[in-house]
Scaffold this motif. Structure first.
Motif, mmCIF file in Angstrom:
data_model
loop_
_atom_site.group_PDB
_atom_site.id
_atom_site.type_symbol
_atom_site.label_atom_id
_atom_site.label_comp_id
_atom_site.label_asym_id
_atom_site.label_seq_id
_atom_site.Cartn_x
_atom_site.Cartn_y
_atom_site.Cartn_z
ATOM 1 N N GLN A 19 0.831 -1.199 0.000
ATOM 2 C CA GLN A 19 0.000 0.000 0.000
ATOM 3 C C GLN A 19 0.864 1.247 0.000
ATOM 4 O O GLN A 19 0.560 2.236 -0.665
ATOM 5 C CB GLN A 19 -0.926 -0.008 1.218
ATOM 6 N N VAL A 67 -3.225 0.068 -3.794
ATOM 7 C CA VAL A 67 -4.353 0.205 -2.871
ATOM 8 C C VAL A 67 -5.451 -0.774 -3.266
ATOM 9 O O VAL A 67 -5.535 -1.224 -4.420
ATOM 10 C CB VAL A 67 -4.903 1.647 -2.877
ATOM 11 N N LEU A 68 -6.299 -1.099 -2.297
ATOM 12 C CA LEU A 68 -7.451 -1.948 -2.583
ATOM 13 C C LEU A 68 -8.513 -1.128 -3.299
ATOM 14 O O LEU A 68 -8.873 -0.036 -2.850
ATOM 15 C CB LEU A 68 -8.020 -2.521 -1.279
ATOM 16 N N GLU A 92 -7.892 4.615 2.370
ATOM 17 C CA GLU A 92 -6.542 4.232 2.785
ATOM 18 C C GLU A 92 -6.523 3.641 4.181
ATOM 19 O O GLU A 92 -5.893 2.598 4.421
ATOM 20 C CB GLU A 92 -5.629 5.457 2.717
ATOM 21 N N SER A 106 -8.302 0.368 4.295
ATOM 22 C CA SER A 106 -7.538 -0.668 3.608
ATOM 23 C C SER A 106 -6.632 -1.419 4.580
ATOM 24 O O SER A 106 -6.470 -2.638 4.468
ATOM 25 C CB SER A 106 -6.690 -0.052 2.493
ATOM 26 N N ARG A 144 -6.715 -5.346 5.184
ATOM 27 C CA ARG A 144 -5.510 -6.175 5.032
ATOM 28 C C ARG A 144 -5.230 -6.968 6.306
ATOM 29 O O ARG A 144 -4.767 -8.113 6.247
ATOM 30 C CB ARG A 144 -4.316 -5.302 4.665
#
Length: 224
Positions: free
Chosen positions: A168, A173-174, A179, A182, A186
């Protein structure tokens, strides 16, 4: 992409320098195996190349609000050892790109590095640390506990989460997730990786220790 390419080439160079192909032909029979059958890493290697690419390609084969990702790199590390795991994980990324038409070669390289090589390398470092904890003074039961829980469950969750956080930071990024959220996603996905790896690790220790290149009867099951 330049960072991922540099990391992949560096890891592959170190892995090939260790001549990992020797692991496929030099496995000796284990004392507790029936009829002294030779332990082989061909089975976990082929299983990795057949099954893991589908897990990596799955998020690009369907649309979901949160793309669930599963690494499996720590399990591959435990089964194959780091020198053999690195080229295997790079091959997994290549096969995943061939499976999914929407997965470009650059994205596949990113998967191979951040979901493969980086968590496997972190798992190797965790293993070195835990091997020191499983020294001569530790009881046999404690040594097995350190291997299964430390390297299988907790170590995998930690390594996968750290690798995901580094990816990341590198800009991966997903999709559709903020952010900060994420990192939470994770963390949760890393525990899923840890649960699967830990359970399979425990099963292999009990029934198929020859499939674990990082397992040693002399270290974890010493004779009194």
């Amino acid at each position: 992409m330049a960072l991922e390419a540099a990391l992949a080439l560096l890891a592959l160079a170190f892995a090939l320098a260790a001549r990992p192909w020797r692991l496929l032909g030099s496995r000796k029979p284990l004392a507790h195996e029936a009829h002294g059958a030779p332990a082989t890493l061909w089975t976990p290697l082929l299983a990795t190349l057949v099954l893991l690419p589908w897990a990596w390609a799955l998020p690009t084969l369907h649309r979901m609000p949160l793309q669930l990702q599963w690494s499996g790199a720590c399990l591959v590390l435990l089964m194959l050892g780091w020198p053999l795991a690195v080229p295997a994980l790079l091959a997994v990324g290549t096969i995943a790109a061939l499976i999914s038409p929407s997965l470009g070669w650059g994205d596949a390289l990113g998967l191979a590095v951040w979901q493969g090589i980086v968590p496997a390398t972190l798992a190797l470092l965790v293993g070195v640390l835990l091997r020191r904890l499983a020294g001569a003074r530790a009881l046999t039961g404690v040594r097995i506990f350190i291997y299964v829980l430390g390297r299988g469950f907790l170590g995998t969750a930690l390594c996968v989460f750290v690798a995901g956080s580094l990816s990341q930071w590198a800009g991966h990024v997903l999709p559709g997730v903020g952010e900060q959220l994420s990192l939470v996603a994770r963390w949760l996905m890393a525990w899923g990786d840890g649960m699967v790896t830990g359970m399979l690790c425990a099963v292999f220790v009990a029934f198929k220790p020859g499939w674990l290149a990082t397992w040693s009867d002399q270290l974890y099951l010493p004779k009194p």
